[in-house]
Design a protein around this motif. Structure first.
Motif, PDB file in Angstrom:
ATOM      1  N   GLN A 272       0.839  -1.156   0.171  1.00 24.17           N
ATOM      2  CA  GLN A 272       0.098   0.122   0.009  1.00 24.17           C
ATOM      3  C   GLN A 272       0.896   1.194  -0.025  1.00 24.17           C
ATOM      4  O   GLN A 272       0.621   2.052  -0.847  1.00 24.17           O
ATOM      5  CB  GLN A 272      -0.806  -0.040   1.164  1.00 24.17           C
ATOM      6  CG  GLN A 272      -1.971  -0.940   1.178  1.00 24.17           C
ATOM      7  CD  GLN A 272      -2.745  -1.330   2.441  1.00 24.17           C
ATOM      8  OE1 GLN A 272      -2.109  -0.969   3.533  1.00 24.17           O
ATOM      9  NE2 GLN A 272      -3.804  -1.683   2.474  1.00 24.17           N
ATOM     10  N   LEU A 275       2.568   1.734  -3.458  1.00 25.71           N
ATOM     11  CA  LEU A 275       1.614   2.053  -4.388  1.00 25.71           C
ATOM     12  C   LEU A 275       1.197   3.555  -4.244  1.00 25.71           C
ATOM     13  O   LEU A 275       1.223   4.250  -5.415  1.00 25.71           O
ATOM     14  CB  LEU A 275       0.253   1.481  -4.561  1.00 25.71           C
ATOM     15  CG  LEU A 275       0.292  -0.100  -5.027  1.00 25.71           C
ATOM     16  CD1 LEU A 275      -1.141  -0.834  -4.732  1.00 25.71           C
ATOM     17  CD2 LEU A 275       0.433  -0.071  -6.554  1.00 25.71           C
ATOM     18  N   PHE A 276       1.111   4.016  -3.196  1.00 29.52           N
ATOM     19  CA  PHE A 276       0.773   5.384  -2.940  1.00 29.52           C
ATOM     20  C   PHE A 276       1.936   6.218  -3.411  1.00 29.52           C
ATOM     21  O   PHE A 276       1.654   7.397  -4.365  1.00 29.52           O
ATOM     22  CB  PHE A 276       0.591   5.588  -1.286  1.00 29.52           C
ATOM     23  CG  PHE A 276       0.236   7.216  -1.095  1.00 29.52           C
ATOM     24  CD1 PHE A 276      -0.903   7.510  -1.004  1.00 29.52           C
ATOM     25  CD2 PHE A 276       1.370   8.020  -0.882  1.00 29.52           C
ATOM     26  CE1 PHE A 276      -1.152   8.979  -0.521  1.00 29.52           C
ATOM     27  CE2 PHE A 276       0.873   9.579  -0.603  1.00 29.52           C
ATOM     28  CZ  PHE A 276      -0.451   9.847  -0.439  1.00 29.52           C
ATOM     29  N   ALA A 279       2.505   6.212  -7.380  1.00 22.50           N
ATOM     30  CA  ALA A 279       1.437   7.018  -8.017  1.00 22.50           C
ATOM     31  C   ALA A 279       1.806   8.365  -7.768  1.00 22.50           C
ATOM     32  O   ALA A 279       1.640   9.191  -8.926  1.00 22.50           O
ATOM     33  CB  ALA A 279       0.083   6.686  -7.334  1.00 22.50           C
ATOM     34  N   VAL A 340      -5.885   7.042  -4.643  1.00 20.76           N
ATOM     35  CA  VAL A 340      -5.153   5.632  -3.987  1.00 20.76           C
ATOM     36  C   VAL A 340      -5.918   5.394  -2.723  1.00 20.76           C
ATOM     37  O   VAL A 340      -6.024   4.384  -2.438  1.00 20.76           O
ATOM     38  CB  VAL A 340      -3.584   5.874  -3.959  1.00 20.76           C
ATOM     39  CG1 VAL A 340      -2.890   4.791  -3.281  1.00 20.76           C
ATOM     40  CG2 VAL A 340      -3.132   6.252  -5.233  1.00 20.76           C
ATOM     41  N   ALA A 402      -3.158   7.977 -10.763  1.00 23.24           N
ATOM     42  CA  ALA A 402      -3.456   6.966  -9.855  1.00 23.24           C
ATOM     43  C   ALA A 402      -4.299   5.716 -10.227  1.00 23.24           C
ATOM     44  O   ALA A 402      -3.758   4.432  -9.902  1.00 23.24           O
ATOM     45  CB  ALA A 402      -4.290   7.644  -8.839  1.00 23.24           C
ATOM     46  N   ARG A 403      -5.284   5.983 -11.226  1.00 26.71           N
ATOM     47  CA  ARG A 403      -6.118   4.784 -11.645  1.00 26.71           C
ATOM     48  C   ARG A 403      -5.152   3.921 -12.538  1.00 26.71           C
ATOM     49  O   ARG A 403      -5.279   2.766 -12.491  1.00 26.71           O
ATOM     50  CB  ARG A 403      -7.357   5.455 -12.324  1.00 26.71           C
ATOM     51  CG  ARG A 403      -8.156   5.894 -11.421  1.00 26.71           C
ATOM     52  CD  ARG A 403      -9.647   6.045 -12.115  1.00 26.71           C
ATOM     53  NE  ARG A 403      -9.658   7.152 -13.221  1.00 26.71           N
ATOM     54  CZ  ARG A 403      -9.759   8.264 -12.880  1.00 26.71           C
ATOM     55  NH1 ARG A 403     -10.598   8.808 -11.625  1.00 26.71           N
ATOM     56  NH2 ARG A 403     -10.084   9.119 -13.893  1.00 26.71           N
ATOM     57  N   LEU A 406      -2.582   1.887 -10.334  1.00 25.22           N
ATOM     58  CA  LEU A 406      -3.567   0.933  -9.447  1.00 25.22           C
ATOM     59  C   LEU A 406      -3.999  -0.317 -10.578  1.00 25.22           C
ATOM     60  O   LEU A 406      -3.682  -1.314 -10.143  1.00 25.22           O
ATOM     61  CB  LEU A 406      -4.659   1.181  -8.861  1.00 25.22           C
ATOM     62  CG  LEU A 406      -4.569   2.319  -7.636  1.00 25.22           C
ATOM     63  CD1 LEU A 406      -5.715   3.190  -7.511  1.00 25.22           C
ATOM     64  CD2 LEU A 406      -3.898   1.448  -6.525  1.00 25.22           C
TER      65      LEU A 406
END
Length: 418
Positions: A272, A275-276, A279, A340, A402-403, A406
Motif C-alpha cells: 500500500q 503504490l501510494f 502513484a 489511491v 493514480a487509476r 493501480l
C-alpha cells in the motif's frame, strides 16, 4: 515541543516541518523502540523522519525515496520460503529493504537507521527466517536502486533550465517578487515508474483567454486571492495557509492513519505504501509535462498585465511558485492521493485530525479523503496563485495517473519495467 531525550513523534514531524525536525534530531539520542506488531509503521515513521532530517530540496526526489524504499519492501515481503516463520521473514525483509534504501539515499542518517534496524531485528527470533528476510530485503533494495539510476529525479535534473518564452498574452513569465527562474521543468523529462511516457495523460489546453470561463476564473482569484482581499473570510484565509506547505508532508499523516486502521499485515502494508508513492511520483512527472506543454501564465501576471482590467499593483496572498499555472501541482497530488487512499482503504474513514506546519495551532478533522482534495482546490485560489480551472484539471490529472498505477500495479511487484 519534544521532551528532552526523546525522538520527535510523528505528529511533531507533521506539525513542525523538516527544518524544525532537523533541529530536534540534532539533540535527540538516536534510538527508537521497534514494535514487532507494527514493523511497517515503525519503518514508515523512520522514513518520514529520515526525509524530514536529510531529504532533498525537491519534493519529487523525496517522493522517489519513499517509492524506492517501499517498492523494495513490497517485493521482498511478497513471497516467503517454505518452512520458515512467515512473520519473522517478512518483518526482517521489510526492515532491511527500507534501511538499505535510506542509508544509500540519506547516508547522514546511517547511525540512526542502523540503531533502528538492530532494534527491529532484536525483536525477531534468531534463525533462518530472519537471516533470509534480511538478505531478501537488501537484495530487492539494491535491485530497485539500480533500476532507478539516472532516472532524472535528482534535484539538479528536476530543475533543469527552462527557456522562458517571449512575453505574450497567456504565456508564463517569472513572477514577483523574486522573478525567479522556473522550477520542476526537468520532471517532464524524467523516467516514470509506471506511466508509459510523461505525456500519457497530458491535459487539454486551458480555457482560451477570450472565454467566459477564463474571465470567471480570473475574477475569482482577483477577488478572493488578493493579499488585501475583503471578500475572503478568516476561515478561507486559514484554508489557504493550512494547505500551503509541501503536499508530501501534509499527506504523510493521512496515509499513516489509513495504515494504522488497516487489518492487513506486513506485506500488504508495504504494498500500500509503495503504490501510494509510486502513484505520486508519476503524478508529479505528469504534472510538469502538462505545465510546460501549455505554459499558462500565473494569475498575478494575468491580473497585472492582461487585457481584463489590468491592475499593476495586485498582489496574491501567498507568493506564487516559480512554474506555470496549469495544472496546479497541489491538486494533482491531492487527486492522486484521494484516488489511491479511496481504492485501498475505502472512500470514508473514522474521523481523524490533521495539522499543518504553515498554520500552527490549527487542527482540522476529516472523515473522507475527498475532503482533503476539495480543500486543496479552494486553498490555491484563496492563496491567489492558481485559477479554478488549473485546480480542477489538476484533480482529474492526479486521479487518472493514480487509476493507471493501480490498474498496472502487478508490473511493479514482479520486477516489470521499474
Amino acid at each position: 515541543m519534544t521532551p528532552p531525550g526523546s525522538l520527535p513523534t510523528r505528529r511533531t514531524i507533521v506539525a513542525l516541518g523538516a527544518s524544525a525536525v532537523l533541529t530536534a534530531f540534532a539533540t535527540a539520542p538516536q534510538a527508537a523502540a521497534a514494535d514487532r506488531t507494527s514493523t511497517a509503521l515503525t519503518w514508515y515513521d523512520v522514513t518520514a523522519e529520515t526525509i524530514a532530517a536529510a531529504g532533498a530540496p525537491t519534493q519529487v526526489t523525496n517522493s522517489r525515496t519513499w517509492a524506492i524504499a517501499w517498492l523494495a519492501a513490497a517485493r521482498a515481503t511478497r513471497s516467503v520460503p517454505r518452512g520458515v516463520d512467515r512473520a519473522a521473514y517478512q518483518e526482517a525483509a521489510l526492515a532491511a529493504a527500507v534501511h538499505h534504501t535510506l542509508v544509500t539515499l540519506a547516508p547522514s542518517r546511517t547511525e540512526h537507521l542502523d540503531t533502528t534496524l538492530r532494534q527491529t531485528l532484536a525483536s525477531l527470533p534468531d534463525g533462518e527466517a530472519r537471516d533470509l528476510g534480511i538478505a531478501a530485503g537488501r537484495r530487492e533494495a539494491q535491485l530497485v536502486l539500480d533500476s532507478r539510476q539516472g532516472d532524472g529525479l535528482d534535484p539538479t535534473s528536476v530543475n533543469a533550465p527552462y527557456p522562458v518564452p517571449a512575453p505574450a498574452p497567456g504565456l508564463w513569465q517569472p513572477t514577483p517578487p523574486a522573478y525567479a527562474a522556473a522550477t520542476q521543468y526537468g520532471n517532464r523529462l524524467a523516467k516514470p515508474f509506471l506511466l508509459r511516457d510523461p505525456s500519457q495523460f497530458r491535459l487539454d489546453p486551458p480555457p482560451a483567454l477570450d472565454s467566459r470561463r477564463y474571465a470567471a476564473d480570473l475574477a475569482e482569484v482577483r477577488a478572493y486571492g488578493a493579499a488585501d482581499s475583503t471578500a475572503r473570510s478568516a476561515h478561507q484565509t486559514e484554508t489557504a495557509d493550512f494547505w500551503l506547505g509541501s503536499s508530501l508532508t501534509l499527506y504523510t499523516e493521512p496515509l499513516r492513519v489509513a495504515l494504522s486502521r488497516s487489518p492487513h499485515g506486513t506485506a500488504e502494508q508495504a504494498r500500500q505504501i509503495a503504490l501510494f508513492h509510486v502513484a505520486l511520483v508519476d503524478t508529479q512527472v505528469a504534472t510538469s509535462d502538462s505545465k510546460y506543454a501549455h505554459e499558462r501564465w500565473r494569475p498575478v501576471t494575468a491580473i497585472r498585465t492582461g487585457a481584463i482590467d489590468p491592475d499593476p499593483n495586485w498582489t496574491p496572498l501567498h507568493t506564487t511558485p516559480a512554474h506555470p499555472d496549469y495544472p496546479s501541482g497541489h491538486t494533482t497530488y491531492a487527486g492522486a492521493a484521494e484516488a489511491v487512499l479511496s481504492a485501498l482503504f475505502g472512500a470514508r474513514t473514522a474521523p481523524f485530525d490533521l495539522t499543518s506546519p504553515i498554520a500552527p495551532g490549527v487542527t482540522r478533522t476529516y472523515t473522507t479523503w475527498r475532503q482533503l482534495a476539495d480543500e486543496n482546490v479552494e486553498a490555491r485560489i484563496l492563496s491567489g496563485i492558481h485559477t479554478r480551472s488549473a485546480d480542477e484539471a489538476g484533480i482529474e490529472l492526479g486521479r487518472q495517473v493514480a487509476r493507471f498505477v493501480l490498474a498496472h500495479a502487478e508490473e511493479l511487484f514482479t520486477r516489470g519495467r521499474v
